[in-house]
Design a protein around this motif. Structure first.
Motif, PDB file in Angstrom:
ATOM      1  N   ASP A 453     -77.484  19.850 -22.887  1.00  0.00           N
ATOM      2  CA  ASP A 453     -76.231  19.946 -23.650  1.00  0.00           C
ATOM      3  C   ASP A 453     -75.026  19.573 -22.791  1.00  0.00           C
ATOM      4  N   ASN A 454     -75.021  20.018 -21.534  1.00  0.00           N
ATOM      5  CA  ASN A 454     -73.891  19.698 -20.653  1.00  0.00           C
ATOM      6  C   ASN A 454     -73.824  18.209 -20.334  1.00  0.00           C
ATOM      7  N   VAL A 455     -74.992  17.584 -20.178  1.00  0.00           N
ATOM      8  CA  VAL A 455     -75.007  16.145 -19.933  1.00  0.00           C
ATOM      9  C   VAL A 455     -74.418  15.405 -21.125  1.00  0.00           C
ATOM     10  N   LYS A 456     -74.826  15.796 -22.317  1.00  0.00           N
ATOM     11  CA  LYS A 456     -74.257  15.171 -23.512  1.00  0.00           C
ATOM     12  C   LYS A 456     -72.752  15.394 -23.583  1.00  0.00           C
ATOM     13  N   LEU A 457     -72.333  16.624 -23.267  1.00  0.00           N
ATOM     14  CA  LEU A 457     -70.904  16.933 -23.304  1.00  0.00           C
ATOM     15  C   LEU A 457     -70.137  16.083 -22.303  1.00  0.00           C
ATOM     16  N   ASP A 458     -70.687  15.915 -21.103  1.00  0.00           N
ATOM     17  CA  ASP A 458     -70.033  15.078 -20.084  1.00  0.00           C
ATOM     18  C   ASP A 458     -69.881  13.640 -20.577  1.00  0.00           C
ATOM     19  N   VAL A 459     -70.928  13.127 -21.184  1.00  0.00           N
ATOM     20  CA  VAL A 459     -70.876  11.744 -21.673  1.00  0.00           C
ATOM     21  C   VAL A 459     -69.862  11.614 -22.806  1.00  0.00           C
ATOM     22  N   TYR A 460     -69.859  12.577 -23.723  1.00  0.00           N
ATOM     23  CA  TYR A 460     -68.873  12.539 -24.814  1.00  0.00           C
ATOM     24  C   TYR A 460     -67.448  12.575 -24.250  1.00  0.00           C
ATOM     25  N   ASN A 461     -67.217  13.464 -23.280  1.00  0.00           N
ATOM     26  CA  ASN A 461     -65.879  13.558 -22.686  1.00  0.00           C
ATOM     27  C   ASN A 461     -65.503  12.272 -21.957  1.00  0.00           C
ATOM     28  N   ASP A 462     -66.466  11.699 -21.241  1.00  0.00           N
ATOM     29  CA  ASP A 462     -66.199  10.441 -20.541  1.00  0.00           C
ATOM     30  C   ASP A 462     -65.882   9.323 -21.537  1.00  0.00           C
ATOM     31  N   TRP A 463     -66.613   9.298 -22.650  1.00  0.00           N
ATOM     32  CA  TRP A 463     -66.369   8.262 -23.648  1.00  0.00           C
ATOM     33  C   TRP A 463     -64.969   8.423 -24.236  1.00  0.00           C
ATOM     34  N   ARG A 464     -64.574   9.667 -24.516  1.00  0.00           N
ATOM     35  CA  ARG A 464     -63.224   9.904 -25.052  1.00  0.00           C
ATOM     36  C   ARG A 464     -62.160   9.535 -24.018  1.00  0.00           C
ATOM     37  N   THR A 465     -62.408   9.905 -22.750  1.00  0.00           N
ATOM     38  CA  THR A 465     -61.451   9.563 -21.688  1.00  0.00           C
ATOM     39  C   THR A 465     -61.321   8.054 -21.547  1.00  0.00           C
ATOM     40  N   LEU A 466     -62.455   7.353 -21.624  1.00  0.00           N
ATOM     41  CA  LEU A 466     -62.440   5.901 -21.507  1.00  0.00           C
ATOM     42  C   LEU A 466     -61.703   5.269 -22.686  1.00  0.00           C
ATOM     43  N   ASP A 467     -61.960   5.770 -23.870  1.00  0.00           N
ATOM     44  CA  ASP A 467     -61.289   5.241 -25.053  1.00  0.00           C
ATOM     45  C   ASP A 467     -59.780   5.516 -24.989  1.00  0.00           C
ATOM     46  N   GLN A 468     -59.426   6.711 -24.527  1.00  0.00           N
ATOM     47  CA  GLN A 468     -58.009   7.041 -24.393  1.00  0.00           C
ATOM     48  C   GLN A 468     -57.340   6.153 -23.350  1.00  0.00           C
ATOM     49  N   ALA A 469     -58.034   5.889 -22.238  1.00  0.00           N
ATOM     50  CA  ALA A 469     -57.472   5.030 -21.190  1.00  0.00           C
ATOM     51  C   ALA A 469     -57.237   3.616 -21.715  1.00  0.00           C
ATOM     52  N   ARG A 470     -58.144   3.129 -22.552  1.00  0.00           N
ATOM     53  CA  ARG A 470     -57.940   1.793 -23.126  1.00  0.00           C
ATOM     54  C   ARG A 470     -56.724   1.775 -24.052  1.00  0.00           C
ATOM     55  N   ARG A 471     -56.598   2.805 -24.878  1.00  0.00           N
ATOM     56  CA  ARG A 471     -55.447   2.884 -25.785  1.00  0.00           C
ATOM     57  C   ARG A 471     -54.142   3.011 -24.982  1.00  0.00           C
ATOM     58  N   ASN A 472     -54.187   3.813 -23.926  1.00  0.00           N
ATOM     59  CA  ASN A 472     -52.990   3.959 -23.085  1.00  0.00           C
ATOM     60  C   ASN A 472     -52.600   2.625 -22.457  1.00  0.00           C
ATOM     61  N   TYR A 473     -53.603   1.867 -22.046  1.00  0.00           N
ATOM     62  CA  TYR A 473     -53.320   0.565 -21.449  1.00  0.00           C
ATOM     63  C   TYR A 473     -52.683  -0.366 -22.478  1.00  0.00           C
ATOM     64  N   ASP A 474     -53.256  -0.417 -23.672  1.00  0.00           N
ATOM     65  CA  ASP A 474     -52.691  -1.280 -24.720  1.00  0.00           C
ATOM     66  C   ASP A 474     -51.238  -0.883 -25.023  1.00  0.00           C
ATOM     67  N   ASN A 475     -50.985   0.419 -25.107  1.00  0.00           N
ATOM     68  CA  ASN A 475     -49.620   0.883 -25.366  1.00  0.00           C
ATOM     69  C   ASN A 475     -48.686   0.567 -24.201  1.00  0.00           C
ATOM     70  N   SER A 476     -49.231   0.654 -22.974  1.00  0.00           N
ATOM     71  CA  SER A 476     -48.401   0.376 -21.799  1.00  0.00           C
ATOM     72  C   SER A 476     -48.006  -1.092 -21.745  1.00  0.00           C
ATOM     73  N   VAL A 477     -48.911  -1.970 -22.151  1.00  0.00           N
ATOM     74  CA  VAL A 477     -48.578  -3.400 -22.189  1.00  0.00           C
ATOM     75  C   VAL A 477     -47.420  -3.640 -23.148  1.00  0.00           C
ATOM     76  N   ILE A 478     -47.488  -3.025 -24.297  1.00  0.00           N
ATOM     77  CA  ILE A 478     -46.391  -3.156 -25.268  1.00  0.00           C
ATOM     78  C   ILE A 478     -45.119  -2.511 -24.729  1.00  0.00           C
ATOM     79  N   GLY A 479     -45.277  -1.346 -24.073  1.00  0.00           N
ATOM     80  CA  GLY A 479     -44.128  -0.639 -23.533  1.00  0.00           C
ATOM     81  C   GLY A 479     -43.384  -1.447 -22.493  1.00  0.00           C
ATOM     82  N   VAL A 480     -44.115  -2.165 -21.633  1.00  0.00           N
ATOM     83  CA  VAL A 480     -43.461  -2.994 -20.611  1.00  0.00           C
ATOM     84  C   VAL A 480     -42.645  -4.103 -21.269  1.00  0.00           C
TER      85      VAL A 480
END
Length: 554
Positions: A453-480
């Motif tokens: 269960d913890n391994v699955k949770l780690d992967v889910y959290n990593d996937w969300r963090t990765l997806d959030q980082a991509r969205r943050n990058y896209d927003n940062s490009v527009i922000g600049v």
């Protein structure tokens, strides 16, 4: 020619044998290293991505002479930029290689694994023939007054004894002990005939109930073998975590460097605006309060730049120590590594990634096998509750005293056989151990479920963090882009005397923040992607610490 005293011969011979039988400390070290290395090499193929060139020998002092030399003096460091001229330029690959060879924690983890292998060699040794032996010699001189005679009688004698022993623990649980002993005694006065004797004896003890059987006898060895396998997996997982941590620190320092660059450019822009605003104020086209506001913003920006330089230098020195180098080493990190970063987003869902992790994670392999260990230990603990019944057989053969050396006389021997019974009248300790084993079995099963269960949770959290980082990058490009447009507009309005100082300050601060956010988002996505691969169990590390791109393994 003077005749050598007979006592000197055996004593001297024993001294020579003792000297020959002793080994140097260097020999023992080499023997230990060779045996431990063989054990690790034997199990390495069973652990995917284990370091195939494992050794605990510390690398030579780090040499940076093969690295390129920086000839640039960066303007954004101000007067401090000259210190980087002549510094060694370290790429990410070079940094990982240095860390693997010189990081102190990494070396300690290698030594921990080596010691685990050394422990296994001792457990294995218990199931091999173990030889021992010894010898001794005594020369005795006695002076006595003879009765009725006014004279001193001297008696001299020599006695010597030696033995050789071999003990073997067989896989059935039986213990075989054999011993050959010999004694020698001789008077040099009176009856000078030597007295010699020897005996060869062997005893076999075979458990029939408690302690009998292959599984019970080999339990310690079985567990030791599996423990080393678990240690190899732990070290492999550590290597992956270590490489990601080094990469995170490397890109973090480059991010700090980029923040210095952005702060410097913002400061230069403020200084231009100050000059323009001061000229407008002198012409009466700008209020003094507006000019003061811009001057204050310039001071704040300069303070931010100074702080950014300090943060960069501090983190760079900390990174040097993390690599295992001295903080006095003059080096810079390769800026190209930052400019070459790209957003590479995995094309799989969180659920698919979790399924891969459950199937490939090394720590889950260990958890599953630890359940097997717990089940096996229940059987061993149950065996300890049984009565003790041992079959004991022995045979002895005396020496043949008629020959020059008392070797065994096989025509004469004595043997015996019997049973040794121990009733289970006191088994409280064994009872508690058995009950503990049952609880440990249930606990191991629960811990396996929790680990999955913890391994699955780690992967889910990593996937969300990765997806959030991509969205943050896209927003940062527009922000600049938006911030650059705002700055251009406010500068144009300022030149026409239509803008406000506060609007220009806000626009420039927003541009600085958006550029820093863009770099942070790019670095965050890169590290998040590495951790995502790592927690999926598909990050493979080369011997130099560099990872293989997942796309290359498809």
């Amino acid at each position: 020619m003077r005749k050598l005293c007979p006592a000197v011969v055996p004593v001297g011979l024993l001294a020579v044998l003792a000297a020959l039988s002793g080994c140097t400390a260097r020999h023992y070290r080499q023997s230990a290293d060779k045996e431990a290395a063989a054990v690790i090499a034997q199990k390495t193929p069973r652990v995917p991505n284990m370091d195939t060139n494992f050794t605990i020998e510390a690398a030579a002092a780090a040499s940076l002479t093969n690295l390129p030399v920086s000839g640039r003096v960066e303007e954004f460091f101000g007067a401090d930029g000259a210190r980087e001229k002549g510094a060694r330029v370290v790429s990410l690959e070079a940094a990982l290689d240095l860390a693997v060879k010189h990081n102190r924690t990494y070396q300690t983890r290698k030594e921990v694994l080596y010691l685990a292998a050394l422990d296994l060699t001792l457990v294995r040794y218990q199931f091999t023939p173990i030889f021992s032996g010894g010898a001794g010699a005594t020369h005795t001189t006695t002076h006595e007054a003879q009765a009725g005679v006014d004279a001193i009688v001297e008696e001299r004698s020599l006695s010597a004894a030696g033995n050789a022993r071999m003990d073997v623990l067989l896989r059935s649980g039986a213990r075989l002990a054999t011993e050959f002993s010999a004694t020698f005694f001789r008077f040099f006065t009176g009856d000078s005939r030597p007295d010699k004797s020897s005996q060869l004896a062997a005893t076999l003890t075979q458990p029939l109930l408690r302690g009998a059987g292959y599984k019970v006898t080999m339990e310690n060895l079985t567990q030791a073998e599996r423990d080393l396998l678990y240690d190899l997996r732990d070290f492999t997982l550590f290597r992956k975590q270590f490489s990601v941590d080094i990469a995170a620190a490397f890109y973090g320092v480059l991010q700090n460097r980029d923040a210095v660059r952005n702060s410097w450019r913002s400061l230069q822009s403020f200084r231009l605006n100050v000059e323009r605003s001061r000229a407008l104020a002198q012409e009466g086209r700008l209020a003094q309060s507006e000019l003061d506001r811009i001057l204050q913003a310039e001071l704040t920006t300069e303070t931010a730049w100074v702080n950014a330089v300090r943060t960069y230098r501090q983190n760079l020195d900390r990174f040097k120590i993390q690599l295992g180098l001295s903080g006095d080493v003059n080096l810079v990190l390769d800026d190209l590594e930052l400019t070459q970063l790209r957003i590479l987003h995995p094309a799989l869902s969180a659920e698919e990634a979790a399924q891969v992790a459950v199937a490939t994670r090394l720590d889950l392999y260990t958890r599953r096998e630890q359940v097997e260990d717990a089940v096996r230990f229940v059987g061993v603990a149950a065996n300890a509750l049984r009565p003790g019944l041992d079959l004991i057989t022995s045979v002895s053969v005396p020496g043949n005293a008629t020959r020059g050396w008392p070797d065994p006389d096989w025509r004469r021997y004595q043997w015996s056989a019997g049973l040794d019974l121990e009733l289970p009248l006191d088994r409280k300790g064994e009872r508690n151990t058995y009950r503990f084993s049952l609880i440990a079995r249930e606990r191991a099963t629960r811990e396996l479920d929790l680990a999955v269960d913890n391994v699955k949770l780690d992967v889910y959290n990593d996937w969300r963090t990765l997806d959030q980082a991509r969205r943050n990058y896209d927003n940062s490009v527009i922000g600049v882009k938006l911030s650059e447009r705002r700055v251009e507009e406010q500068q144009l309005r300022a030149e026409l005397g239509l803008g406000k100082a506060l609007d220009l300050v806000d626009a420039q601060n927003a541009l600085l923040a958006s550029k820093n956010d863009l770099t942070a988002a790019l670095v965050s996505h890169t590290i998040a992607r590495l951790r995502f691969w790592q927690n999926m169990g598909i990050l493979f590390i080369k011997d130099n610490g560099q990872w293989e791109n997942v796309a290359e393994n498809k």
